[in-house]
Design a protein around this motif. Structure first.
Motif, PDB file in Angstrom:
ATOM      1  N   SER A   1      67.570  63.440 -12.458  1.00 18.86           N
ATOM      2  CA  SER A   1      68.574  63.318 -13.515  1.00 18.86           C
ATOM      3  C   SER A   1      68.231  62.215 -14.509  1.00 18.86           C
ATOM      4  CB  SER A   1      69.952  63.050 -12.906  1.00 18.86           C
ATOM      5  OG  SER A   1      70.368  64.137 -12.117  1.00 18.86           O
ATOM      6  N   ALA A   2      67.757  61.074 -13.986  1.00 19.76           N
ATOM      7  CA  ALA A   2      67.409  59.961 -14.869  1.00 19.76           C
ATOM      8  C   ALA A   2      66.248  60.335 -15.785  1.00 19.76           C
ATOM      9  CB  ALA A   2      67.062  58.719 -14.048  1.00 19.76           C
ATOM     10  N   ASP A   3      65.290  61.079 -15.255  1.00 18.71           N
ATOM     11  CA  ASP A   3      64.138  61.499 -16.046  1.00 18.71           C
ATOM     12  C   ASP A   3      64.564  62.510 -17.105  1.00 18.71           C
ATOM     13  OD1 ASP A   3      61.507  61.560 -16.848  1.00 18.71           O
ATOM     14  OD2 ASP A   3      60.904  63.086 -15.383  1.00 18.71           O
TER      15      ASP A   3
ATOM     16  N   GLU B   1      67.544  62.705 -18.578  1.00 22.30           N
ATOM     17  CA  GLU B   1      68.218  62.008 -19.672  1.00 22.30           C
ATOM     18  C   GLU B   1      67.223  61.239 -20.532  1.00 22.30           C
ATOM     19  OE1 GLU B   1      71.848  58.924 -20.675  1.00 22.30           O
ATOM     20  OE2 GLU B   1      71.667  59.795 -18.667  1.00 22.30           O
ATOM     21  N   ARG B   2      66.243  60.607 -19.884  1.00 16.57           N
ATOM     22  CA  ARG B   2      65.231  59.865 -20.646  1.00 16.57           C
ATOM     23  C   ARG B   2      64.475  60.801 -21.576  1.00 16.57           C
ATOM     24  NH1 ARG B   2      60.044  59.522 -20.539  1.00 16.57           N
ATOM     25  NH2 ARG B   2      59.870  60.750 -18.615  1.00 16.57           N
ATOM     26  N   ARG B   3      64.116  61.971 -21.066  1.00 16.29           N
ATOM     27  CA  ARG B   3      63.343  62.909 -21.886  1.00 16.29           C
ATOM     28  C   ARG B   3      64.184  63.486 -23.022  1.00 16.29           C
ATOM     29  NH1 ARG B   3      58.792  66.367 -18.798  1.00 16.29           N
ATOM     30  NH2 ARG B   3      58.058  64.823 -17.305  1.00 16.29           N
TER      31      ARG B   3
ATOM     32  N   ARG C   1      66.716  62.067 -24.505  1.00  9.41           N
ATOM     33  CA  ARG C   1      66.846  61.004 -25.511  1.00  9.41           C
ATOM     34  C   ARG C   1      65.555  60.874 -26.327  1.00  9.41           C
ATOM     35  NH1 ARG C   1      70.882  57.172 -25.365  1.00  9.41           N
ATOM     36  NH2 ARG C   1      72.429  57.380 -23.686  1.00  9.41           N
ATOM     37  N   HIS C   2      64.427  60.896 -25.632  1.00 11.08           N
ATOM     38  CA  HIS C   2      63.140  60.741 -26.314  1.00 11.08           C
ATOM     39  C   HIS C   2      62.912  61.852 -27.328  1.00 11.08           C
ATOM     40  CE1 HIS C   2      58.866  60.160 -27.062  1.00 11.08           C
ATOM     41  NE2 HIS C   2      58.662  61.409 -26.685  1.00 11.08           N
ATOM     42  N   TRP C   3      63.101  63.111 -26.887  1.00 10.77           N
ATOM     43  CA  TRP C   3      62.773  64.221 -27.780  1.00 10.77           C
ATOM     44  C   TRP C   3      63.803  64.381 -28.894  1.00 10.77           C
ATOM     45  CZ3 TRP C   3      58.120  65.537 -28.387  1.00 10.77           C
ATOM     46  CH2 TRP C   3      57.223  65.408 -27.333  1.00 10.77           C
TER      47      TRP C   3
ATOM     48  N   SER D   1      65.077  61.818 -30.355  1.00 10.79           N
ATOM     49  CA  SER D   1      64.587  60.815 -31.306  1.00 10.79           C
ATOM     50  C   SER D   1      63.390  61.350 -32.085  1.00 10.79           C
ATOM     51  CB  SER D   1      64.210  59.539 -30.550  1.00 10.79           C
ATOM     52  OG  SER D   1      63.607  58.598 -31.422  1.00 10.79           O
TER      53      SER D   1
ATOM     54  N   TYR E   1      70.937  60.492 -30.830  1.00 14.16           N
ATOM     55  CA  TYR E   1      71.525  60.907 -29.552  1.00 14.16           C
ATOM     56  C   TYR E   1      73.041  60.736 -29.554  1.00 14.16           C
ATOM     57  CZ  TYR E   1      72.395  61.188 -24.531  1.00 14.16           C
ATOM     58  OH  TYR E   1      72.873  61.550 -23.292  1.00 14.16           O
TER      59      TYR E   1
END
Length: 297
Positions: free
Chosen positions: A114-116, A118-120, A122-124, A126, A132
């Motif tokens: 789940s953390a990965d 959300e990180r991805r 947010r990254h994409w 951006s 976001y």
């Protein structure tokens, strides 16, 4: 990564010769390539990218990914994380209630933490230029067409496929939207990924690709670098294709006797070549004389 099409043919319906969409095509795509695919309408472009992505399988021949035959089910189990496909107007593929859920869908299927995820996401978001906090919890169906296109692309990039296949990614976008999307795609390639792009825009193809495959009636017609392909003005014209506008203008100037170099595939390249020519002794007079000759005619 290496994708090989080995004597691939594909037919729709009966075995009649006129039903073949792809005919005896052999082609290799190497890791890090950015390959453009062009051809007249009905030349087999969309069928070819479906074969590359193993969405359909050859009537004869083989499609091999790192030596593995993609027609075999055991070799297709994790393809969706290795190959990402965006068809023309990918915003039609949007379905989730929020932008976040739509982009996250493929990552969830890949069983990422789940953390990965959300990180991805947010990254994409951006990368594609959507804030976001402003967009993540909005419905994708409330966005503009260009914003929806970017959400759809982020939903493919979120699993960071080795091979990204795009069918007319800039169709219907305004110039600013087209430039923004091409920059995202070009940056993705620069990070070491392999990209295939189908487009009717010769300018887009010339701007970002390093290889071009030209199809005619399902056959390979030409293959080479953009400089090589767009030097074949006559052959491309015969199959109802053109060249980038800058090269078309340069060709007309060459016919007037202006010694411009071959394959000027962008406005900047053409402007630089003319500036360099004018900087040479008697260059300005030579350019001016040739243009005046055309005007008199």
């Amino acid at each position: 990564m290496q994708l090989v099409l080995d004597a691939v043919s594909y037919r729709y319906g009966s075995a009649a010769e006129d039903q073949y969409a792809i005919r005896e095509l052999s082609f290799r795509l190497d890791s890090g390539d950015f390959c453009g695919i062009i051809g007249h309408s009905g030349s087999g472009k969309s069928t070819l990218i479906q074969l590359m992505a193993a969405l359909i399988h050859p009537s004869s021949g083989r499609v091999l990914l790192d030596g593995l035959d993609l027609a075999l089910p055991k070799h297709r189990t994790k393809l969706f994380t290795r190959i990402g496909v965006a068809f023309q107007y990918p915003e039609a593929q949007l379905f989730a209630p929020t932008v976040f859920e739509d982009i996250a869908f493929a990552a969830r299927n890949a069983q990422l933490a789940s953390a990965d995820i959300e990180r991805r996401v947010r990254h994409w978001m951006s990368v594609i230029g959507l804030d976001y906090d402003r967009y993540a919890h909005r419905s994708p169906f409330e966005l503009s067409g260009g914003e929806q296109r970017r959400v759809a692309l982020a939903g493919i990039l979120v699993v960071e496929p080795e091979l990204l296949i795009l069918d007319e990614p800039t169709a219907g976008l305004d110039p600013a939207g087209r430039r923004r999307l091409l920059q995202v795609i070009d940056n993705y390639h620069d990070q070491g990924h392999t990209v295939v792009m189908v487009s009717h825009s010769m300018e887009d193809i010339a701007q970002v690709t390093n290889r071009i495959l030209v199809l005619k009636d399902g056959y390979q017609y030409l293959q080479g670098s953009p400089q090589e392909i767009f030097s074949h003005h006559v052959e491309l014209h015969e199959i109802n294709l053109g060249v980038p506008a800058s090269e078309s203008l340069a060709a007309s100037l060459r016919e007037l006797g202006i010694p411009l170099p071959a394959s000027l595939l962008s406005v900047d390249q053409l402007a630089d070549a003319i500036a360099e020519l004018r900087a040479q002794p008697s260059g300005s007079q030579r350019v001016g004389r040739s243009v005046n000759t055309r005007m008199e005619v």
